[in-house]
Scaffold this motif. Structure first.
Motif, PDB file in Angstrom:
ATOM      1  N   LEU A   5       0.855  -1.180   0.000  1.00 44.96           N
ATOM      2  CA  LEU A   5       0.000   0.000   0.000  1.00 44.96           C
ATOM      3  C   LEU A   5       0.893   1.233   0.000  1.00 44.96           C
ATOM      4  O   LEU A   5       1.801   1.356   0.823  1.00 44.96           O
ATOM      5  CB  LEU A   5      -0.900   0.019   1.243  1.00 44.96           C
ATOM      6  N   THR A   7       0.477   5.277   0.331  1.00 45.25           N
ATOM      7  CA  THR A   7      -0.383   6.434   0.574  1.00 45.25           C
ATOM      8  C   THR A   7       0.282   7.672  -0.022  1.00 45.25           C
ATOM      9  O   THR A   7       1.502   7.739  -0.138  1.00 45.25           O
ATOM     10  CB  THR A   7      -0.647   6.649   2.071  1.00 45.25           C
ATOM     11  N   LEU A  59      -5.799  -1.512   2.563  1.00 45.85           N
ATOM     12  CA  LEU A  59      -4.848  -2.478   3.104  1.00 45.85           C
ATOM     13  C   LEU A  59      -5.184  -3.931   2.750  1.00 45.85           C
ATOM     14  O   LEU A  59      -4.366  -4.821   3.002  1.00 45.85           O
ATOM     15  CB  LEU A  59      -4.790  -2.361   4.633  1.00 45.85           C
ATOM     16  N   VAL A  65       3.640  -1.342   3.805  1.00 39.39           N
ATOM     17  CA  VAL A  65       3.069  -0.010   3.602  1.00 39.39           C
ATOM     18  C   VAL A  65       4.187   1.006   3.429  1.00 39.39           C
ATOM     19  O   VAL A  65       5.167   1.004   4.182  1.00 39.39           O
ATOM     20  CB  VAL A  65       2.193   0.416   4.802  1.00 39.39           C
ATOM     21  N   HIS A  67       4.098   4.969   3.633  1.00 33.39           N
ATOM     22  CA  HIS A  67       3.192   6.062   3.998  1.00 33.39           C
ATOM     23  C   HIS A  67       3.844   7.401   3.668  1.00 33.39           C
ATOM     24  O   HIS A  67       4.785   7.834   4.332  1.00 33.39           O
ATOM     25  CB  HIS A  67       2.840   5.987   5.486  1.00 33.39           C
ATOM     26  N   ALA A  97      -2.598  -0.801   9.775  1.00 30.83           N
ATOM     27  CA  ALA A  97      -1.667  -1.786   9.226  1.00 30.83           C
ATOM     28  C   ALA A  97      -1.327  -2.839  10.260  1.00 30.83           C
ATOM     29  O   ALA A  97      -1.317  -4.046   9.968  1.00 30.83           O
ATOM     30  CB  ALA A  97      -0.401  -1.093   8.729  1.00 30.83           C
ATOM     31  N   ALA A 105       6.747  -1.412   7.412  1.00 28.05           N
ATOM     32  CA  ALA A 105       6.238  -0.108   6.981  1.00 28.05           C
ATOM     33  C   ALA A 105       7.371   0.891   6.868  1.00 28.05           C
ATOM     34  O   ALA A 105       8.358   0.836   7.614  1.00 28.05           O
ATOM     35  CB  ALA A 105       5.186   0.406   7.958  1.00 28.05           C
TER      36      ALA A 105
END
Length: 289
Positions: A5, A7, A59, A65, A67, A97, A105
């Motif tokens: 993911l 963002t 997610l 992730v 971010h 998450a 992450a």
């Protein structure tokens, strides 16, 4: 990694991260407030990174992730908005998450987290090369939000057993799109970027650092300064430091155009060294490489 993911995927670094993941054959999901179109992602979720519902949807099936969603400066919105938006988004993304079982992450922090870049007063670093442990001179909402984001990374690492890397990023851009013009301005007036340590990072290198952060093994949070190894100005670094930060303790030699930022964690934790750099021509002008 099977699915990541991202963002803030429509931003400068976000698009480069999507391009890099696609080149590596890794599926990506993009989270953006509005789909700008043309994102190289398997799926685009429209929503706010501070909205748990939107984040949970984005997610689905992700195992990592990146971010990046944030307000990047305190200069154009009310202070409370800058702080609230940035910190709420980071908390929400990492919390959701962790609840979803994601264990890796990367979070975008900033070299401006130390408080120098946007301060109304005239602070200076306590020592150089600067690192993630330098004393804070924070007095603006953006720097404060990035400090809180880093604390959130540590909290979520403990709370969920996650591995989180917060990257302290400098001035980022493409050569033709941003860096060449900024380098020329700073060469003429080095004081313009003295509080940013004359540091920069080309967009593709920023994306590579984000993806490398997802390969760091084990739980725990790490704050890592990442930038090109040399400054974007032609003047010798030690001369610049004596002029603009004369009271800073010099903890290591800074020969030539060595950037006054400690890059040991980037090297040792991420295995990262910038590949796209500015170099000097015979006339001392700065050129891309």
């Amino acid at each position: 990694m099977r699915r990541v993911l991202v963002t803030g995927a429509g931003g400068r670094i976000g698009r480069a991260v999507l391009d890099l993941l696609a080149a590596q054959g890794t599926e990506a999901v993009a989270l953006e407030r509005e789909d700008p179109g043309g994102l190289p992602a398997a799926r685009v979720v429209e929503g706010d990174a501070a909205d748990p519902v939107a984040v949970r949807e984005a997610l689905a099936g992700a195992d990592a992730v990146v971010h990046l969603a944030a307000i990047p400066t305190p200069e154009h919105l009310p202070a409370g908005t800058v702080f609230a938006v940035n910190t709420q988004a980071t908390f929400t993304v990492l919390e959701q998450a962790g609840l979803a079982g994601v264990r890796r992450a990367c979070v975008a922090s900033s070299l401006a987290a130390d408080g120098l870049a946007f301060a109304a007063s005239d602070p200076h670093p306590a020592y150089l090369p600067v690192d993630a442990f330098a004393p804070s001179w924070c007095e603006d909402p953006y720097a404060l939000s990035k400090q809180v984001d880093e604390l959130t990374a540590h909290t979520m690492a403990r709370r969920h057993g996650m591995g989180v890397v917060a990257l302290r990023l400098p001035y980022v851009g493409g050569f033709e799109e941003r860096l060449n013009a900024f380098a020329a301005r700073c060469a003429a007036d080095p004081g313009l970027h003295a509080r940013g340590y004359w540091a920069y990072l080309e967009t593709r290198d920023a994306a590579r650092a984000c993806v490398l952060a997802l390969s760091v093994e084990g739980p725990g949070a790490r704050v890592v300064c990442v930038c090109a190894p040399e400054t974007l100005v032609p003047q010798p670094t030690e001369a610049l430091v004596r002029r603009y930060h004369p009271d800073a303790e010099l903890r290591a030699p800074l020969p030539g155009r060595t950037v006054p930022v400690d890059l040991s964690a980037a090297r040792d934790v991420l295995g990262f060294t910038a590949e796209h750099v500015l170099t000097l021509g015979a006339d001392k002008a700065i050129y891309r490489k």
